[in-house]
Design a protein around this motif. Structure first.
Motif, PDB file in Angstrom:
ATOM      1  N   ALA A  74     -37.626 -42.719 -64.846  1.00  0.00           N
ATOM      2  CA  ALA A  74     -38.561 -41.664 -64.817  1.00  0.00           C
ATOM      3  C   ALA A  74     -38.848 -40.694 -63.498  1.00  0.00           C
ATOM      4  O   ALA A  74     -39.023 -39.562 -63.913  1.00  0.00           O
ATOM      5  N   LEU A  75     -38.571 -41.270 -62.298  1.00  0.00           N
ATOM      6  CA  LEU A  75     -38.633 -40.620 -61.371  1.00  0.00           C
ATOM      7  C   LEU A  75     -37.479 -39.213 -61.189  1.00  0.00           C
ATOM      8  O   LEU A  75     -37.834 -38.245 -60.877  1.00  0.00           O
ATOM      9  N   GLU A  76     -36.424 -39.818 -61.694  1.00  0.00           N
ATOM     10  CA  GLU A  76     -35.378 -38.721 -61.675  1.00  0.00           C
ATOM     11  C   GLU A  76     -35.665 -37.748 -62.712  1.00  0.00           C
ATOM     12  O   GLU A  76     -35.491 -36.429 -62.437  1.00  0.00           O
ATOM     13  N   ALA A  77     -36.242 -38.251 -63.978  1.00  0.00           N
ATOM     14  CA  ALA A  77     -36.581 -37.192 -64.922  1.00  0.00           C
ATOM     15  C   ALA A  77     -37.639 -36.035 -64.229  1.00  0.00           C
ATOM     16  O   ALA A  77     -37.704 -34.922 -64.733  1.00  0.00           O
ATOM     17  N   ALA A  78     -38.629 -36.582 -63.438  1.00  0.00           N
ATOM     18  CA  ALA A  78     -39.394 -35.806 -62.939  1.00  0.00           C
ATOM     19  C   ALA A  78     -39.063 -34.936 -61.920  1.00  0.00           C
ATOM     20  O   ALA A  78     -39.437 -34.000 -61.111  1.00  0.00           O
ATOM     21  N   GLY A  79     -37.760 -35.207 -61.273  1.00  0.00           N
ATOM     22  CA  GLY A  79     -37.135 -34.425 -60.022  1.00  0.00           C
ATOM     23  C   GLY A  79     -36.911 -35.145 -58.833  1.00  0.00           C
ATOM     24  O   GLY A  79     -36.749 -34.317 -57.847  1.00  0.00           O
ATOM     25  N   PHE A  80     -37.260 -36.154 -58.950  1.00  0.00           N
ATOM     26  CA  PHE A  80     -37.331 -36.907 -57.606  1.00  0.00           C
ATOM     27  C   PHE A  80     -36.116 -37.983 -57.535  1.00  0.00           C
ATOM     28  O   PHE A  80     -35.334 -37.949 -58.525  1.00  0.00           O
ATOM     29  N   ALA A  81     -35.803 -38.646 -56.297  1.00  0.00           N
ATOM     30  CA  ALA A  81     -34.616 -39.611 -56.305  1.00  0.00           C
ATOM     31  C   ALA A  81     -35.429 -40.928 -56.386  1.00  0.00           C
ATOM     32  O   ALA A  81     -36.556 -40.843 -55.774  1.00  0.00           O
ATOM     33  N   GLY A  82     -34.835 -42.011 -57.083  1.00  0.00           N
ATOM     34  CA  GLY A  82     -35.476 -43.162 -56.824  1.00  0.00           C
ATOM     35  C   GLY A  82     -34.816 -44.175 -55.930  1.00  0.00           C
ATOM     36  O   GLY A  82     -33.631 -44.237 -56.008  1.00  0.00           O
ATOM     37  N   SER A  83     -35.408 -45.098 -55.354  1.00  0.00           N
ATOM     38  CA  SER A  83     -34.586 -46.176 -54.543  1.00  0.00           C
ATOM     39  C   SER A  83     -35.816 -47.367 -54.936  1.00  0.00           C
ATOM     40  O   SER A  83     -36.672 -47.486 -54.895  1.00  0.00           O
ATOM     41  N   VAL A  84     -35.011 -48.609 -55.001  1.00  0.00           N
ATOM     42  CA  VAL A  84     -35.695 -49.779 -55.338  1.00  0.00           C
ATOM     43  C   VAL A  84     -35.558 -50.916 -54.159  1.00  0.00           C
ATOM     44  O   VAL A  84     -34.369 -51.061 -53.610  1.00  0.00           O
ATOM     45  N   ASN A 101     -46.490 -42.541 -62.799  1.00  0.00           N
ATOM     46  CA  ASN A 101     -46.860 -43.826 -62.428  1.00  0.00           C
ATOM     47  C   ASN A 101     -45.741 -44.536 -63.026  1.00  0.00           C
ATOM     48  O   ASN A 101     -45.620 -44.432 -64.103  1.00  0.00           O
ATOM     49  N   VAL A 102     -45.103 -45.400 -62.100  1.00  0.00           N
ATOM     50  CA  VAL A 102     -44.030 -46.145 -62.738  1.00  0.00           C
ATOM     51  C   VAL A 102     -44.366 -47.537 -62.462  1.00  0.00           C
ATOM     52  O   VAL A 102     -43.274 -48.419 -62.691  1.00  0.00           O
ATOM     53  N   THR A 103     -45.500 -47.989 -62.030  1.00  0.00           N
ATOM     54  CA  THR A 103     -45.865 -49.341 -62.106  1.00  0.00           C
ATOM     55  C   THR A 103     -45.862 -50.064 -63.247  1.00  0.00           C
ATOM     56  O   THR A 103     -46.168 -49.335 -64.262  1.00  0.00           O
ATOM     57  N   GLY A 104     -45.591 -51.228 -63.300  1.00  0.00           N
ATOM     58  CA  GLY A 104     -45.483 -51.906 -64.606  1.00  0.00           C
ATOM     59  C   GLY A 104     -43.844 -51.706 -65.282  1.00  0.00           C
ATOM     60  O   GLY A 104     -43.620 -52.584 -66.245  1.00  0.00           O
ATOM     61  N   MET A 105     -43.082 -50.895 -64.992  1.00  0.00           N
ATOM     62  CA  MET A 105     -41.993 -50.554 -65.400  1.00  0.00           C
ATOM     63  C   MET A 105     -40.754 -51.449 -64.750  1.00  0.00           C
ATOM     64  O   MET A 105     -40.985 -51.975 -63.664  1.00  0.00           O
ATOM     65  N   THR A 106     -39.518 -51.551 -65.499  1.00  0.00           N
ATOM     66  CA  THR A 106     -38.556 -52.131 -64.804  1.00  0.00           C
ATOM     67  C   THR A 106     -38.019 -51.337 -63.559  1.00  0.00           C
ATOM     68  O   THR A 106     -38.276 -50.250 -63.799  1.00  0.00           O
ATOM     69  N   ALA A 107     -37.082 -51.789 -62.830  1.00  0.00           N
ATOM     70  CA  ALA A 107     -36.633 -50.761 -61.506  1.00  0.00           C
ATOM     71  C   ALA A 107     -35.686 -49.658 -62.445  1.00  0.00           C
ATOM     72  O   ALA A 107     -35.890 -48.770 -61.915  1.00  0.00           O
ATOM     73  N   GLU A 108     -35.123 -49.878 -63.304  1.00  0.00           N
ATOM     74  CA  GLU A 108     -34.427 -49.172 -64.062  1.00  0.00           C
ATOM     75  C   GLU A 108     -35.140 -48.012 -64.755  1.00  0.00           C
ATOM     76  O   GLU A 108     -34.746 -47.075 -64.774  1.00  0.00           O
ATOM     77  N   GLU A 109     -36.131 -48.524 -65.544  1.00  0.00           N
ATOM     78  CA  GLU A 109     -36.896 -47.549 -66.167  1.00  0.00           C
ATOM     79  C   GLU A 109     -37.739 -46.637 -65.126  1.00  0.00           C
ATOM     80  O   GLU A 109     -37.974 -45.301 -65.374  1.00  0.00           O
ATOM     81  N   ALA A 110     -37.990 -47.190 -63.924  1.00  0.00           N
ATOM     82  CA  ALA A 110     -38.963 -46.339 -62.928  1.00  0.00           C
ATOM     83  C   ALA A 110     -38.014 -45.242 -62.310  1.00  0.00           C
ATOM     84  O   ALA A 110     -38.294 -44.258 -62.095  1.00  0.00           O
TER      85      ALA A 110
END
Length: 97
Positions: free
Chosen positions: A49-59, A37-46
């Motif tokens: 967190a997604l990368e740490a879980a093994g995903f790629a993140g896009s904003v 769950n990345v809601t409420g985080m800044t874009a950078e934090e999100a």
């Protein structure tokens, strides 16, 4: 047969020719993990967190922030928090403008 959408959130076992939930059509193993769950985080934090879980993140930038909302804060994500998704897919987060 391999699934060209295997790394996409729209990949389903039937669409991708998956033999069961842990193997693609070529018998290659893939992993699903829980989406954080990345809601409420800044874009950078999100993204971190997604990368740490093994995903790629896009904003992407969405609605303008109104009173009580902080610009740059995540208010939506393309893969539901707590759901299982394939490692390596891109999870898009939407932030207030």
């Amino acid at each position: 047969r391999t699934c060209s959408a295997l790394r996409s959130a729209s990949c389903t076992p039937r669409a991708c020719g998956v033999l069961n939930e842990n193997f693609n059509g070529n018998g290659e193993r893939f992993n699903s993990v829980e989406v954080p769950n990345v809601t409420g985080m800044t874009a950078e934090e999100a993204v971190a967190a997604l990368e740490a879980a093994g995903f790629a993140g896009s904003v992407v930038t969405g609605d303008p922030a109104v009173e009580g909302q902080v610009p740059g804060t995540v208010y939506a994500q393309s893969a539901a928090a707590g759901s299982k998704a394939l490692v390596g897919i891109t999870v898009t987060v939407t932030v207030f403008d």
